[in-house]
Structures are given as structure tokens and as C-alpha cells.
Design an enzyme around this catalytic site. Structure first.
Site, PDB file in Angstrom:
ATOM      1  N   ALA A 124     -18.940  73.856  27.135  1.00 28.43           N
ATOM      2  CA  ALA A 124     -18.606  72.692  27.528  1.00 28.43           C
ATOM      3  C   ALA A 124     -17.001  72.378  27.507  1.00 28.43           C
ATOM      4  O   ALA A 124     -16.365  71.468  26.528  1.00 28.43           O
ATOM      5  CB  ALA A 124     -19.259  71.668  26.562  1.00 28.43           C
ATOM      6  N   LEU A 167     -14.710  71.645  29.368  1.00 28.02           N
ATOM      7  CA  LEU A 167     -14.037  70.396  30.016  1.00 28.02           C
ATOM      8  C   LEU A 167     -14.755  68.902  29.275  1.00 28.02           C
ATOM      9  O   LEU A 167     -14.686  68.099  29.910  1.00 28.02           O
ATOM     10  CB  LEU A 167     -14.409  70.479  31.505  1.00 28.02           C
ATOM     11  CG  LEU A 167     -13.854  71.645  32.106  1.00 28.02           C
ATOM     12  CD1 LEU A 167     -14.281  71.815  33.315  1.00 28.02           C
ATOM     13  CD2 LEU A 167     -12.001  71.474  32.129  1.00 28.02           C
ATOM     14  N   GLY A 207     -11.079  64.055  34.285  1.00 30.72           N
ATOM     15  CA  GLY A 207     -10.583  62.740  34.778  1.00 30.72           C
ATOM     16  C   GLY A 207     -11.455  62.255  35.955  1.00 30.72           C
ATOM     17  O   GLY A 207     -10.990  61.219  36.217  1.00 30.72           O
ATOM     18  N   TYR A 225     -33.125  76.051  29.914  1.00 25.42           N
ATOM     19  CA  TYR A 225     -32.510  75.180  30.872  1.00 25.42           C
ATOM     20  C   TYR A 225     -33.295  74.962  31.957  1.00 25.42           C
ATOM     21  O   TYR A 225     -33.094  75.611  33.175  1.00 25.42           O
ATOM     22  CB  TYR A 225     -31.075  76.053  31.486  1.00 25.42           C
ATOM     23  CG  TYR A 225     -30.159  75.894  30.287  1.00 25.42           C
ATOM     24  CD1 TYR A 225     -29.981  75.566  29.137  1.00 25.42           C
ATOM     25  CD2 TYR A 225     -29.183  76.932  30.438  1.00 25.42           C
ATOM     26  CE1 TYR A 225     -29.031  75.523  28.268  1.00 25.42           C
ATOM     27  CE2 TYR A 225     -28.124  77.179  29.495  1.00 25.42           C
ATOM     28  CZ  TYR A 225     -28.026  76.502  28.266  1.00 25.42           C
ATOM     29  OH  TYR A 225     -27.045  76.603  27.588  1.00 25.42           O
TER      30      TYR A 225
END
Length: 352
Positions: free
Chosen positions: A211, A213, A220, A61
Site C-alpha cells: 500500500a 500509495l 490524487g 486474496y
């Protein structure tokens, strides 16, 4: 762990950790350019102060481990209160090309490098981030067990492994956690084809859901792939392509409708839904924004009813998510198998 957040046990033999962890990838990599250190430190401070102390990073990362090294140097008293996980297995060459190496030799080297970047003598949980197609998983696990016994970490994890790899690994040493993408947007681990969720439950291995979401799709907040920066991972992921994005947004809209009726945010509903899949499931959403961090933590007190669970399940069944989770060149590393020990031994004896 802080008493302010609900906890879950990390597998049958593991410690109690916050029921929701914090994925740190996005603070450093894959979602556009990183923010300055002072802003990233502020996010880490906010997480710590709110009791969110299960932090997840990896050596691939970008500067994530270095960032944490700087943070712990500045705040040495906080390290003892954080359950810290990192990973190895993904290699990046100086020319930018990537490869996977889960060999015992690289495991030792990678861990030493991670601890140096973190400026720490040990971490709490160490994962094999990806399994290569050359090294029997048993070889890797024996090395992991030795390094654990040497005090370099306390708990052992695998990521994106197959059910067969997990079962084989567990015959060598208990695997405390399997990290895998899991959300209404990615239900692969539940299928009979992968069998990974069933295997983990047979073995008493926690599921750490990355992940959760849907890389932002299920919040949204995403409206178009035009929102992605040129170096954003999602700009290259088939699931977020210009063709597939509007098709997949239908699932997000259905979930958002349930959230509106419930009076919570879509992110909170999705995270609560993921946690409802079992006490052995621990989501690790990531964010760079303190407001989003607080919103996500609010999901810990959202109760998903059986009716809401069924409605979201129906939405998942009605909307076929299209596009792979990763670009083609990375697909072989998902739910990965490794060579059998006897097969490798035979090849070695035959001089292949």
C-alpha cells in the site's frame, strides 16, 4: 531478472529483484469485483514485458493463486523469470469468518495448498502473513526453515510483525523480508514505539512496502468515499470513513502540489519518495490498469531532491492522518508479538 529495470537486493542474503514489485491483491480481492481473466492476464503480460517481475500474492486474496496457476499453465516459459512471493496465516472459514493461524501444522498445510493452486513445485519467497497470539514465532520459523531446505521456497518473510518478533525469528533463521504498510500515509514502522524499521536494518532484512500509495489516497485520483464499491475494503477502513476522508485528503493535496511543480504524477512522486527512504525498501504497488502500471514504473527514474524530501516530511508532520489502517477487529494483528517459548513450555508442563 530483466535488465531493463533498476534492482535492489532482498535483504543482506537475498537476490537482486526489481526495485519495485507488483502487488496482485487488487486483481482478485478487496477493491471491488475482479475483471475477467483475459483482462487480468493482459495486466500480467504487460508487467512481464516491461520487466516488472517481482509478483506478490497470498492465499487469502480470493482467486489470486488460482489465477496465477492458470497464467503459468498458459505461459510456462515465463515462470523462471518471475520472482514470486505468496503468504499464509490468514484463514477463512466456509461461513466467511476469518482467523489467524501461524502454527507449524497450518504452515505445512497452507503451503501445500498454495502450491497446488499455483500449479508449481515451489515459490521464491514465502511469508507468514500474520502471526497468531498462540504460537511462539520460533516454532513457525523452524518449520519455515525446514520447508525452505526441502526446496519448497528459497527465502523467508514475515508481515506486520513486531520488532521483537522479527528479532526472535532471526535467531532461528535469517528473515529476508518484512512486508508492512509504508508510505507518507503510514509511517508507523519508523517510530521508536514500533522500532520495526530499525530492527530490520540491524538484521539485514528488506522492507517490502505494501500500500505505498495509501490505497489510492495519495494518487490524487480518489475524491470521495462514495467512489468505493460496497465490497471495497476501503469502505470499512476508518482511515477512509466519511468523517476522516476529507481530513486525510489534505496530505494528498500537499503531495500533489509538490508533484505538479516537479512535473510528475502524485503516484510517481510518492513511490520515488518511498524508495528514497533506503535501498532496502521495495514498494509493491498494485493496479488493474496497464496505464497505471506504466505510470508507477515511471517512478523508478524519478529523483526526489533533499528539498522535496523535506517538504513531504513537513507535510506528514503538519497533517495528522486520522483513522486506523484497518477495521477494529484486525488491529491486534498489526505489529504482532507472539508468546515466549519458555512461557508456552511452562504452561504445557503445568497442564494448562
Amino acid at each position: 531478472m530483466s535488465p531493463t529495470l533498476p534492482t535492489r537486493r532482498l535483504g543482506k542474503n537475498g537476490p537482486l529483484v526489481p526495485a519495485m514489485g507488483l502487488g496482485l491483491m487488487g486483481l482478485s480481492a478487496f477493491y471491488g469485483p475482479p475483471k475477467p481473466d483475459n483482462e487480468r492476464f493482459a495486466l500480467l503480460d504487460a508487467a512481464y514485458d516491461r520487466g516488472e517481475r517481482f509478483w506478490d500474492t497470498a492465499d487469502m486474496y480470493a482467486d489470486s493463486e488460482d489465477l496465477l496457476g492458470r497464467y503459468f499453465t498458459a505461459h510456462p516459459q515465463k515462470r523462471a523469470h518471475i520472482f514470486l512471493a505468496t503468504k499464509f496465516g490468514n484463514k477463512r472459514a466456509p461461513d466467511g469468518t476469518t482467523s489467524i493461524d501461524s502454527s507449524p501444522t497450518y504452515c505445512v498445510t497452507a503451503l501445500a495448498n498454495s502450491l497446488k493452486r499455483l500449479n508449481l513445485p515451489a515459490v521464491d519467497l514465502y511469508y507468514v502473513h500474520r502471526l497468531d497470539a498462540r504460537t511462539p514465532v520460533e516454532h513457525t520459523m523452524r518449520t519455515m526453515a525446514r520447508l525452505r531446505d526441502e526446496g519448497k521456497f528459497k527465502y523467508i518473510g514475515l508481515s506486520e510483525c513486531s520488532a521483537a518478533s522479527l528479532r526472535r525469528a532471526s535467531k532461528v533463521v535469517h528473515v529476508d523480508a518484512v512486508q508492512v504498510e509504508y508510505s507518507p500515509f503510514a509511517l508507523d514502522i519508523e517510530t521508536e514505539q514500533t522500532g520495526l524499521l530499525a530492527a530490520a536494518r540491524d538484521l539485514g532484512t528488506a522492507i517490502v512496502a505494501y500500500a505505498p500509495l495509501g490505497r489510492g489516497m495519495l494518487t490524487g485520483a480518489l475524491r470521495s468515499p462514495d467512489e468505493f464499491a460496497p465490497d471495497d475494503f476501503r469502505a470499512f477502513a476508518p482511515r477512509f470513513s466519511r468523517e476522516n476522508f476529507p481530513k486525510n485528503a489534505v496530505l494528498a493535496e500537499k503531495i500533489a502540489d509538490v508533484a505538479r511543480r516537479k512535473g510528475v504524477s502524485p503516484a510517481q512522486l510518492v513511490l520515488a519518495w518511498v524508495m528514497k527512504q533506503g535501498e532496502d525498501v521495495i514498494p509493491i504497488p498494485g493496479t488493474t490498469d496497464v496505464g497505471r502500471l506504466e505510470e508507477n514504473l515511471g517512478a523508478l527514474w524519478v529523483e526526489v531532491t533533499e528539498g522535496e524530501e523535506e517538504e513531504i516530511r513537513r507535510a506528514c508532520e503538519e497533517v495528522s492522518v486520522v483513522g486506523e489502517r484497518y477495521p477494529k477487529q484486525f488491529l491486534d494483528a498489526l505489529f504482532a508479538d507472539t508468546p515466549e517459548e519458555e512461557e508456552m513450555k511452562k504452561k504445557k508442563e503445568e497442564g494448562e
